[in-house]
Design an enzyme around this catalytic site. Structure first.
Site, PDB file in Angstrom:
ATOM      1  N   GLY A  71      36.540   3.833 -15.246  1.00 52.63           N
ATOM      2  CA  GLY A  71      36.211   2.454 -14.901  1.00 52.63           C
ATOM      3  C   GLY A  71      37.364   1.496 -15.135  1.00 52.63           C
ATOM      4  O   GLY A  71      37.617   0.594 -14.328  1.00 52.63           O
ATOM      5  N   SER A 199      32.206   4.653 -13.064  1.00 50.36           N
ATOM      6  CA  SER A 199      32.666   5.556 -14.108  1.00 50.36           C
ATOM      7  C   SER A 199      31.680   6.709 -14.239  1.00 50.36           C
ATOM      8  O   SER A 199      30.467   6.494 -14.212  1.00 50.36           O
ATOM      9  CB  SER A 199      32.758   4.788 -15.425  1.00 50.36           C
ATOM     10  N   HIS A 201      31.178   8.880 -16.857  1.00 46.57           N
ATOM     11  CA  HIS A 201      30.520   9.183 -18.142  1.00 46.57           C
ATOM     12  C   HIS A 201      29.376   8.229 -18.482  1.00 46.57           C
ATOM     13  O   HIS A 201      28.660   8.452 -19.451  1.00 46.57           O
ATOM     14  CB  HIS A 201      31.541   9.251 -19.284  1.00 46.57           C
ATOM     15  N   CYS A 325      31.346  -8.971 -37.243  1.00 41.99           N
ATOM     16  CA  CYS A 325      31.613  -8.037 -38.336  1.00 41.99           C
ATOM     17  C   CYS A 325      31.874  -6.621 -37.845  1.00 41.99           C
ATOM     18  O   CYS A 325      32.306  -5.775 -38.612  1.00 41.99           O
ATOM     19  CB  CYS A 325      30.442  -8.011 -39.298  1.00 41.99           C
TER      20      CYS A 325
END
Lengths: 387, 119
Positions: A71, A199, A201, A325
């Protein structure tokens, strides 16, 4: 430990039929498709067959499919290839603020090289307004690039309307379809796109292979030059095992699309209504937008996303988060920021992305473990007051 | 998993979590970049920390380092407690990925902020 995978917008396991289709390519049918002897022609016919499957998945012609490494390369070839070929016309590109990094950083790189980029804002539901596209078009606009479906929140853009506007203005239109393909019906003719990224996958195919749909007659400067493979659009000996796997995955995705997307939607809706019933103060992003059937992005007040992700992982459940985070940059997700969420709100985000391989039992397990996790984390928050 | 089993233990089973009703030193510190926030309650007498509790809204590393630091300073004199560094806390929990080092700043900053009023 029981492991449940709910991060299918990141990647998916290969279907057994896909790996089975690939194995003969590693030894027996190992030929180079460019060779004219038997070995080469054997590989070439498998390559052609895979191209048909991928083309059929998006209603393209086989000659319009360019195989490449994934991609990201597809997005790069579309954007840089058009930019380079169209620079005599102008150096202006229109894109959106919620694109995948493969588009975002490619456009930003062109920006550094003197291109001007108009970054379209999106609604609080994560949708581009086609009228904004119309207003942004200038005589020097070389390309419009707007993703089909968003990887984080799943919002589906009005591609057909944007495609009509682009066609009327005679501007090339690229859409990153990496998340849309295999989850919703895609017809490049109806969408009026000139370029469309895919893509393998993400649809239970192998990693390291993808494709760019390039509409017949589109002039594109290649990024990789060499032996003139893929009709001079992408040189280098084809990744035949990967492409054959991609072809098989595309075939299975097309055959199963209707049943699987209904299955995904049912599981996703069960997950969302179950979480809403069990956890107070949660919000679902892009809830009212046209949305991928497999994606659920929630925000939990008074609990942080990475902490929830790690807690779920310790219980065997894999998800992702847009919390600052969890990012190396310590910036919250640009998508959540673009739909108007504050860093505090993005702090508590979690993304569940399902695949056809998930079951009701997987959803039940999340509904069982997540409320306890949230309760535990909220009890640790200095701000949370139990209702 | 980017974390040690010790850190995960402090995250899943935090020591010294909660509030301290008879605290005489309280501080709240926040990381403006990522949004993590920690509140620390201390009971201080005779230049020593007699008891401590914390609450943290943040990632697993922020919670674990908050818990570890809070536990660690109980019994310390104020000079020792003020000298606690983020590196020390992170190291004790098996180290943190570089991008996560800011998290443990919360605990050492909270200790110093809470003790501001004491000599």
């Amino acid at each position: 430990m029981r492991r449940i995978y709910l991060d299918s917008n990141a990647t998916t396991p290969m279907r057994p039929e896909v790996s089975a289709a690939m194995i003969p390519l590693f030894d027996g049918d190992f030929g180079n498709p460019s060779s004219i002897h038997w070995f080469g022609q054997q590989a070439k016919s498998l390559l052609d067959e895979a191209r048909q499957h991928v083309a059929r998945l998006i209603n393209a012609e086989t000659s319009e499919i360019v195989f490449l490494s994934g991609g990201t390369e597809a997005d790069n070839l579309a954007i840089r290839g058009i930019a380079e070929a169209q620079k005599a016309r102008g150096r202006h590109i229109i894109s959106s603020m919620i694109e995948h990094h493969a588009v975002l950083h490619t456009c930003k790189d062109l920006e550094k090289q003197g291109w001007e980029i108009t970054w379209l804002k999106v609604s609080t539901d994560g949708l581009v307004n086609p009228d904004d596209v119309r207003r942004a078009i200038r005589p020097d606009t070389a390309l419009i690039t707007v993703m089909h479906a968003n990887n984080e929140i799943g919002s589906i853009q009005p591609i057909e309307e944007i495609g009509t506007i682009a066609a009327e203005a005679d501007v090339y239109f690229h859409s990153d379809g990496v998340q849309a393909v295999g989850k919703i019906p895609v017809d490049v003719k109806r969408l009026k796109v000139d370029l469309y990224s895919m893509s393998a996958h993400k649809i239970h195919g192998p990693k390291g292979v993808g494709a760019l749909y390039v509409k017949k007659g589109t002039t594109l400067k290649p990024l990789v030059t060499g032996g003139g493979h893929e009709r001079n659009r992408r040189s280098g000996t084809e990744n035949v095992p990967g492409i054959v796997g991609f072809g098989r995955a595309a075939q299975l995705a097309r055959e199963g699309l209707e049943i699987e997307s209904a299955h995904l939607r049912r599981l996703r809706d069960r997950l969302e209504s179950g979480l809403k019933a069990r956890i107070p103060s949660i919000h679902i992003n892009a809830e009212t937008a046209p949305r991928l059937p497999n994606t659920s992005n929630i925000m939990v007040d008074f609990a942080e996303g990475e902490g929830m992700l790690i807690s779920l992982d310790l219980k065997g459940v894999a998800v992702s988060t847009g919390s600052a985070c969890s990012s190396g940059s310590l910036e919250p997700s640009h998508v959540l920021t673009a739909i108007g969420k504050t860093p505090d709100e993005a702090h508590g985000s979690l993304r569940f992305s399902l695949s056809a391989m998930n079951t009701d039992a997987d959803v039940d397990y999340v509904l069982e473990v997540l409320p306890t996790i949230v309760e535990r984390l909220r009890a640790l928050s200095p701000y949370y007051k139990r209702a | 998993m980017p974390y040690s089993s010790k850190l995960l233990d402090y995250f899943e089973n935090p020591r010294c979590a909660g509030e301290l009703p008879d605290a005489n030193a309280i501080a709240e510190v926040a990381n403006p970049v990522c949004g993590d926030v920690m509140k620390l309650w201390l009971k201080v007498a005779d230049n020593r920390i007699l008891d401590a509790r914390f609450k943290t809204q943040g990632c697993s590393a922020a919670i674990a380092t908050s818990s570890y630091a809070t536990e660690m300073i109980i019994g310390m004199d104020l000079q020792q407690a003020r000298a606690v560094t983020k590196e020390q806390i992170a190291e004790a929990l098996g180290g943190l990925p570089q991008s996560k080092m800011h998290c443990s700043v919360l605990a050492s900053d909270a200790i110093r902020a809470a003790l501001k009023g004491f000599a």
